[in-house]
Design a protein around this motif. Structure first.
Motif, mmCIF file in Angstrom:
data_model
loop_
_atom_site.group_PDB
_atom_site.id
_atom_site.type_symbol
_atom_site.label_atom_id
_atom_site.label_comp_id
_atom_site.label_asym_id
_atom_site.label_seq_id
_atom_site.Cartn_x
_atom_site.Cartn_y
_atom_site.Cartn_z
ATOM 1 N N TRP A 318 0.847 -1.195 0.000
ATOM 2 C CA TRP A 318 0.000 0.000 0.000
ATOM 3 C C TRP A 318 0.878 1.239 0.000
ATOM 4 C CZ3 TRP A 318 -5.118 -0.230 -0.674
ATOM 5 C CH2 TRP A 318 -5.833 -1.363 -0.296
ATOM 6 N N LEU A 319 0.488 2.238 -0.761
ATOM 7 C CA LEU A 319 1.190 3.518 -0.768
ATOM 8 C C LEU A 319 0.352 4.553 -0.031
ATOM 9 C CD1 LEU A 319 2.479 3.514 -4.454
ATOM 10 C CD2 LEU A 319 3.601 2.635 -2.391
ATOM 11 N N PRO A 320 0.966 5.611 0.481
ATOM 12 C CA PRO A 320 0.221 6.618 1.247
ATOM 13 C C PRO A 320 -0.952 7.242 0.501
ATOM 14 C CG PRO A 320 2.571 6.897 1.583
ATOM 15 C CD PRO A 320 2.418 5.866 0.502
ATOM 16 N N ASN A 321 -0.877 7.298 -0.830
ATOM 17 C CA ASN A 321 -1.966 7.901 -1.613
ATOM 18 C C ASN A 321 -3.102 6.920 -1.917
ATOM 19 O OD1 ASN A 321 -0.774 6.247 -3.492
ATOM 20 N ND2 ASN A 321 -0.249 7.869 -4.946
ATOM 21 N N GLY A 322 -3.024 5.714 -1.347
ATOM 22 C CA GLY A 322 -4.059 4.714 -1.584
ATOM 23 C C GLY A 322 -3.794 3.802 -2.766
ATOM 24 N N ASN A 323 -2.742 4.092 -3.525
ATOM 25 C CA ASN A 323 -2.373 3.222 -4.639
ATOM 26 C C ASN A 323 -1.637 1.986 -4.128
ATOM 27 O OD1 ASN A 323 -3.491 5.070 -6.360
ATOM 28 N ND2 ASN A 323 -1.566 5.865 -7.142
ATOM 29 N N SER A 325 1.649 -0.835 -5.057
ATOM 30 C CA SER A 325 2.841 -1.082 -5.861
ATOM 31 C C SER A 325 3.080 -2.576 -5.936
ATOM 32 C CB SER A 325 4.064 -0.371 -5.274
ATOM 33 O OG SER A 325 4.405 -0.917 -4.003
ATOM 34 N N ILE A 326 3.798 -2.997 -6.964
ATOM 35 C CA ILE A 326 4.075 -4.412 -7.185
ATOM 36 C C ILE A 326 5.361 -4.560 -7.994
ATOM 37 C CG2 ILE A 326 2.827 -4.638 -9.370
ATOM 38 C CD1 ILE A 326 2.518 -7.197 -6.547
ATOM 39 N N PHE A 327 6.123 -5.613 -7.717
ATOM 40 C CA PHE A 327 7.234 -5.997 -8.586
ATOM 41 C C PHE A 327 6.692 -7.056 -9.523
ATOM 42 C CE2 PHE A 327 10.886 -8.207 -10.169
ATOM 43 C CZ PHE A 327 11.934 -7.299 -10.158
ATOM 44 N N ASN A 328 6.490 -6.678 -10.789
ATOM 45 C CA ASN A 328 5.945 -7.584 -11.794
ATOM 46 C C ASN A 328 7.112 -8.313 -12.455
ATOM 47 O OD1 ASN A 328 4.236 -8.892 -13.545
ATOM 48 N ND2 ASN A 328 3.942 -7.134 -14.895
ATOM 49 N N ASN A 329 7.373 -9.538 -12.010
ATOM 50 C CA ASN A 329 8.556 -10.267 -12.476
ATOM 51 C C ASN A 329 8.569 -10.478 -13.985
ATOM 52 O OD1 ASN A 329 7.947 -11.042 -9.577
ATOM 53 N ND2 ASN A 329 10.023 -11.822 -9.804
ATOM 54 N N GLY A 330 7.394 -10.650 -14.575
ATOM 55 C CA GLY A 330 7.338 -10.900 -16.014
ATOM 56 C C GLY A 330 7.702 -12.320 -16.399
ATOM 57 N N THR A 331 7.664 -13.243 -15.424
ATOM 58 C CA THR A 331 8.040 -14.624 -15.671
ATOM 59 C C THR A 331 7.026 -15.322 -16.570
ATOM 60 O OG1 THR A 331 8.981 -14.645 -13.453
ATOM 61 C CG2 THR A 331 8.702 -16.769 -14.541
ATOM 62 N N SER A 339 11.059 -7.788 -16.264
ATOM 63 C CA SER A 339 10.555 -7.317 -14.974
ATOM 64 C C SER A 339 10.214 -5.833 -15.032
ATOM 65 C CB SER A 339 11.581 -7.568 -13.871
ATOM 66 O OG SER A 339 11.770 -8.953 -13.664
ATOM 67 N N THR A 340 9.192 -5.456 -14.255
ATOM 68 C CA THR A 340 8.707 -4.086 -14.227
ATOM 69 C C THR A 340 8.268 -3.731 -12.822
ATOM 70 O OG1 THR A 340 7.808 -4.426 -16.447
ATOM 71 C CG2 THR A 340 7.107 -2.450 -15.300
ATOM 72 N N VAL A 341 8.580 -2.546 -12.369
ATOM 73 C CA VAL A 341 8.038 -2.012 -11.117
ATOM 74 C C VAL A 341 6.818 -1.176 -11.472
ATOM 75 C CG1 VAL A 341 8.465 -0.509 -9.144
ATOM 76 C CG2 VAL A 341 10.292 -2.004 -9.999
ATOM 77 N N MET A 342 5.701 -1.416 -10.785
ATOM 78 C CA MET A 342 4.451 -0.745 -11.131
ATOM 79 C C MET A 342 3.806 -0.072 -9.923
ATOM 80 S SD MET A 342 2.502 -3.482 -13.578
ATOM 81 C CE MET A 342 2.951 -3.706 -15.297
ATOM 82 N N GLU A 343 3.188 1.082 -10.172
ATOM 83 C CA GLU A 343 2.272 1.702 -9.220
ATOM 84 C C GLU A 343 0.891 1.701 -9.868
ATOM 85 O OE1 GLU A 343 1.287 5.937 -6.940
ATOM 86 O OE2 GLU A 343 3.343 5.520 -7.618
#
Length: 473
Positions: A318-323, A325-331, A339-343
């Motif tokens: 959880w992020l402070p703004n209510g969004n 985040s995830i580490f999308n491995n892309g496997t 791999s991608t970091v996403m909010e």
């Protein structure tokens, strides 16, 4: 730049072929601090725990001891504090009171799925055990994520065994080859490589400081095909091999949001994030793979991702703004392993920010990994495969980079070679210098983890060319 030895020169040449601004990722290369932009990085201390060899989940202290130390380092890679433990680690988090909450791998696990541990312990700053909770028996095992709640309770993910007959009674298709009587395509997921009976869906328990279960949620209670249910006959395609097995839903992270009284959990194998309302126990939101509940197109063949967005993802936060985040491995992503970091904004189902590089293998990790959004807007990323930690700005510039020098044999190394042991890190966390845990603590630098090795950061003194953009290169 000072004169280098022939070994250091050769290694440095190899390293410079991959610019630090593009998130260094290589099988071989320098270990320790690689780059640091003091003006742009978030100042603080980084916590990480090297863990046991990921390709061998059996606890074997003779062949695979794993690291029994948790490290806190400063921005220049100096150790400022350590915690010594009796057991090998999975990962650890620092609590505001200065204690350490640590997942530890203990003998006796009923399964060999990646991510099990069995014992959660809380240590004081000085290393005294003040609380522990064990889930390890023939039909249950604690695994992956945990979260300390504001009320002092602790959320813990567990796998729980259900027999083949119990699965049939829930509607499991006995003709599906991926859901065999043994719960897997191939044997070997049980203790010591033995066949494993039944299936092991996930559950979430909330434990009080006294060790009582105050709240619980079980996948098994939410079987169905609706948007707020889990389909017992859905699984990853057989072409993805060992993923279609008794480890069926494979949740790997859990976070509680006190503002909304909701849990966020992540399923690697379903490719989804779920938000669970704590009061109603309903799945009120899911994201990442609408094909799991008949709301979208599944991937098909080569290069066709369908409507699926998350592939093998880890570490929902959880992020402070209510969004979220995830580490999308892309496997096993059909279009490419990347791999991608996403909010993600759950109100709109939109990815509002992401970090990936043009080079599909730059910081790619096919398992585990994490992403932490820092107070200044930067992100601390853990790419597990090579123990690679780096900090990236919202503008996608790398401003701090570190590769774990401690290997699975619990020894430090200067460089990673083909014959060197693995050096994975499941998750790392950055804590600002004003974090309450540090009040009154001695945080004087105690030297590098790999003493006597070249100081790669100072030797390289890398500066990208004016206007260089690693994402648009």
């Amino acid at each position: 730049m000072r004169k280098l030895t022939s070994l250091a020169t050769a290694l440095l040449s190899l390293f410079l072929l991959s610019a630090p601004a593009n998130a260094y990722e290589a099988i071989n290369g320098p270990l320790g601090l690689l780059s640091y932009d003091k003006a742009k990085a978030y100042d603080g201390y980084t916590l990480f725990t090297p863990h046991t060899k990921v390709s061998s989940w059996i606890v074997d202290t003779a062949r695979n001891p794993g690291s029994k130390t948790t490290y806190l380092i400063d921005m220049e890679g100096n150790v400022v504090h350590t915690w010594k433990h009796d057991n090998a680690a999975f990962y650890a988090e620092l609590l505001p009171n200065g204690n350490l909450l640590r997942a530890e791998k203990i003998a006796g696990s009923p399964v060999n799925f990646g991510g099990w541990y069995g014992l959660l312990r809380e240590y004081t700053w000085d290393g005294k055990v003040v609380w522990e909770y064990k889930v390890s028996n023939p039909r249950q095992i604690a695994h992956h994520g945990f979260d300390r709640l504001p009320n002092g309770n602790t959320a813990i993910l567990i796998w729980e065994n259900k027999t083949y007959d119990e699965a049939l009674a829930k509607g499991r298709d006995p003709k599906d080859p991926a859901l065999s009587r043994n719960g897997m395509v191939a044997p070997g997921q049980g203790p010591d490589g033995q066949p494993l009976q039944g299936i092991w869906p996930d559950a979430l328990i909330e434990v009080t400081p006294k060790g009582e279960i105050a709240w619980e949620w079980h996948v098994w209670d939410h079987i169905g095909t609706g948007p707020d249910q889990i389909d017992i006959n859905w699984h990853l395609p057989l072409s993805m091999g060992y993923f279609a097995r008794a480890d069926w839903t494979h949740w790997n992270s859990v976070r509680y949001n006190p503002k909304t009284d909701q849990y966020a959990v992540n399923s690697r194998d379903f490719g989804e994030i779920y938000i669970i309302d704590r009061k109603t126990k309903k799945i009120v939101w899911r994201f990442g793979n609408p094909a799991t509940h008949g709301m979208g197109k599944a991937p098909s063949g080569y290069h066709d991702d369908g409507d699926q967005i998350l592939f093998g993802s880890h570490d929902v936060e959880w992020l402070p703004n209510g969004n979220l985040s995830i580490f999308n491995n892309g496997t096993h992503r059909p279009s490419a392993n990347r791999s991608t970091v996403m909010e993600i904004n759950p109100a709109t189902n939109q990815v509002v920010w992401q970090y990936q590089t043009k080079d599909h293998n730059s910081f790619y990790s096919d398992f585990q990994s994490s992403a932490q959004k820092l107070p200044n807007g930067n992100w601390l990323v853990t790419s597990t495969n090579n123990g690679h930690l780096f900090e990236v700005t919202p503008g996608k510039q790398i401003v701090w980079e570190y590769v774990n020098p401690i290997s699975v044999d619990d020894k430090p190394y200067c460089v990673k070679r083909d014959d060197a042991p693995e050096n994975q890190v499941h998750r790392a966390y950055r804590y600002g210098k004003d974090f309450p845990a540090f009040a009154g603590k001695d945080l004087k630098p105690q030297g590098k983890l790999a003493a006597g090795c070249p100081d790669w950061y100072k030797l390289m003194e890398y500066k990208p060319a004016p206007g260089y953009d690693p994402v648009k290169k």
